[in-house]
Structure formats: C-alpha cells, structure tokens
Design a protein around this motif. Structure first.
Motif, short mmCIF file in Angstrom:
data_model
loop_
_atom_site.label_atom_id
_atom_site.label_comp_id
_atom_site.label_asym_id
_atom_site.label_seq_id
_atom_site.Cartn_x
_atom_site.Cartn_y
_atom_site.Cartn_z
N ASN A 71 0.83 -1.21 0.00
CA ASN A 71 0.00 0.00 0.00
C ASN A 71 0.86 1.26 0.00
N SER A 72 1.96 1.25 0.74
CA SER A 72 2.86 2.40 0.77
C SER A 72 3.52 2.60 -0.60
N ALA A 73 3.91 1.50 -1.22
CA ALA A 73 4.53 1.60 -2.55
C ALA A 73 3.53 2.15 -3.56
N LYS A 74 2.30 1.66 -3.51
CA LYS A 74 1.26 2.15 -4.41
C LYS A 74 1.01 3.64 -4.19
N ALA A 75 0.96 4.03 -2.92
CA ALA A 75 0.72 5.45 -2.60
C ALA A 75 1.85 6.32 -3.14
N ALA A 76 3.05 5.76 -3.19
CA ALA A 76 4.20 6.50 -3.72
C ALA A 76 4.31 6.38 -5.24
N GLY A 77 3.41 5.57 -5.83
CA GLY A 77 3.43 5.38 -7.28
C GLY A 77 4.61 4.57 -7.75
N MET A 78 5.03 3.60 -6.92
CA MET A 78 6.23 2.84 -7.23
C MET A 78 5.94 1.34 -7.21
N GLU A 79 6.81 0.60 -7.89
CA GLU A 79 6.80 -0.85 -7.78
C GLU A 79 7.41 -1.21 -6.43
N MET A 80 6.99 -2.32 -5.89
CA MET A 80 7.44 -2.73 -4.56
C MET A 80 8.97 -2.84 -4.46
N THR A 81 9.61 -3.49 -5.42
CA THR A 81 11.07 -3.66 -5.35
C THR A 81 11.79 -2.31 -5.39
N ASP A 82 11.29 -1.39 -6.22
CA ASP A 82 11.88 -0.05 -6.27
C ASP A 82 11.67 0.69 -4.95
N PHE A 83 10.48 0.53 -4.39
CA PHE A 83 10.14 1.21 -3.14
C PHE A 83 11.07 0.77 -2.00
N ILE A 84 11.22 -0.54 -1.82
CA ILE A 84 12.07 -1.01 -0.71
C ILE A 84 13.54 -0.69 -0.95
N SER A 85 13.94 -0.67 -2.20
CA SER A 85 15.31 -0.31 -2.52
C SER A 85 15.58 1.16 -2.24
N TYR A 87 13.63 3.49 -0.49
CA TYR A 87 13.33 4.02 0.83
C TYR A 87 13.98 3.26 1.98
N TYR A 88 14.33 2.01 1.76
CA TYR A 88 14.89 1.21 2.85
C TYR A 88 16.27 0.66 2.54
N GLY A 89 16.74 0.87 1.30
CA GLY A 89 18.08 0.42 0.94
C GLY A 89 18.27 -1.08 1.04
N GLN A 94 16.70 -9.25 1.26
CA GLN A 94 16.87 -8.63 2.58
C GLN A 94 15.51 -8.23 3.16
N PHE A 95 14.67 -7.68 2.31
CA PHE A 95 13.34 -7.26 2.74
C PHE A 95 12.54 -8.46 3.24
N GLU A 96 12.57 -9.56 2.49
CA GLU A 96 11.83 -10.75 2.90
C GLU A 96 12.34 -11.30 4.23
N ALA A 97 13.65 -11.25 4.45
CA ALA A 97 14.21 -11.69 5.73
C ALA A 97 13.73 -10.79 6.87
N GLU A 98 13.69 -9.48 6.63
CA GLU A 98 13.20 -8.53 7.63
C GLU A 98 11.72 -8.76 7.93
#
Length: 170
Positions: A71-85, A87-89, A94-98
C-alpha cells in the motif's frame, strides 16, 4: 481563526485552548505508546517459549506487513522492489528476511499477550469492540460501520485492543 480549519473555534482564545488540548492529547498518546513499547520489549526479553509459535500466525503477520508495504509503494506510485530499494536500501531478499523476522516477533508478542490475558482474565467485550469500531472505522478506510464489520477486520481489531489492554496492565 476559522480559515485555519478550526471551524469550531470562534476566537483566538478558543483556538489556543483547542491547540493546547490537541498537543496534550498527542503527548499523552506518545507517552502511552512509549510505555507500551518498553513493556513489550521487556516482556520479549524475559519470555521463554517452549514451543514454536504457530506458522499460521507468522504467515498472518507476514501478510499484514507485506500489505502495508504494498500500500505504501502504491501510494508513492512505485513498484514494490523499487520502493524497498529506494526508501529502505534493501534488496528483495533482505526485505523478505526482515519481514519474516518482524512477523516472528509479532507472533511471539501475540502469543505472550494472549497467555497473559488468559491468566489475568483480561478480555475485550463485544460492547468495547463495537464502541471502538464505531469511533474508528473511518480511520481504517471504510465508508460505513457495516462495511468494516463485513470485512472481518473487527476480530483483528479485537486482538489489537486485547494486546493494548495487556500492555496497560503490565
């Protein structure tokens, strides 16, 4: 004063009182949240689990965490992989492990709080749940109380309220 979005305030003094009350309420909520965070952290520090928590519960929390990020990625108009990369580096792995780690922690907290609630007789009555839902369904993105109740989310909210009551007890 009314042009500031505080239509209920007729003059500067009423505005000052309203702003002060809002700040006090916010500070109190922040303080309460901080105490609850400390309580759950301490609880997790001292809890020992003799069994693994149910995988179904971990999956439930994984789905909730993922849904929040989607939902946050959609709100930012981004794909999920781009969003986590961006905004969260993190990479997807790594995201899945977190997410897994966070879901396991949430499951442990839920199990511990449920056990404390059972031992101490802490419950959330239907009346309490209905009152809180009536107050908050719009905050959850629902147009009506009926829509919220039909979604099945009320029982999730009951769990949240129970955890909150347990943490207040601690």
């Amino acid at each position: 004063v009314q042009s500031l979005g505080m239509e209920e305030c007729q003059n500067v003094e009423e505005f000052r009182v309203a702003v002060r009350q809002s700040l006090e309420d916010s500070a109190e909520a922040h303080y309460r949240n901080e105490l609850q965070t400390q309580a759950i952290d301490k609880l997790m520090e001292i809890c020992e689990f003799s069994e693994e928590y149910p995988e179904k519960l971990v999956d439930y929390y994984k789905n909730q965490i993922n849904d929040n990020f989607v939902n946050s990625a959609k709100a930012a108009g981004m794909e999920m992989t781009d969003f986590i990369s961006q905004y969260y580096g993190m990479t997807q792995e790594q995201f899945e492990a977190e997410v897994t780690n966070g879901a396991q922690n949430s499951a442990r907290q839920a199990v511990a709080c449920a056990l404390i609630a059972k031992k101490e007789g802490i419950e959330v009555s239907d009346e309490e749940l209905n009152e809180k839902v009536r107050q908050n369904y719009a905050n959850f993105g629902y147009d009506s109380l009926e829509a919220y109740m039909e979604s099945g989310a009320a029982e999730d909210y009951r769990d949240y309220l129970l955890t909150s009551k347990v943490l207040d007890f601690l």
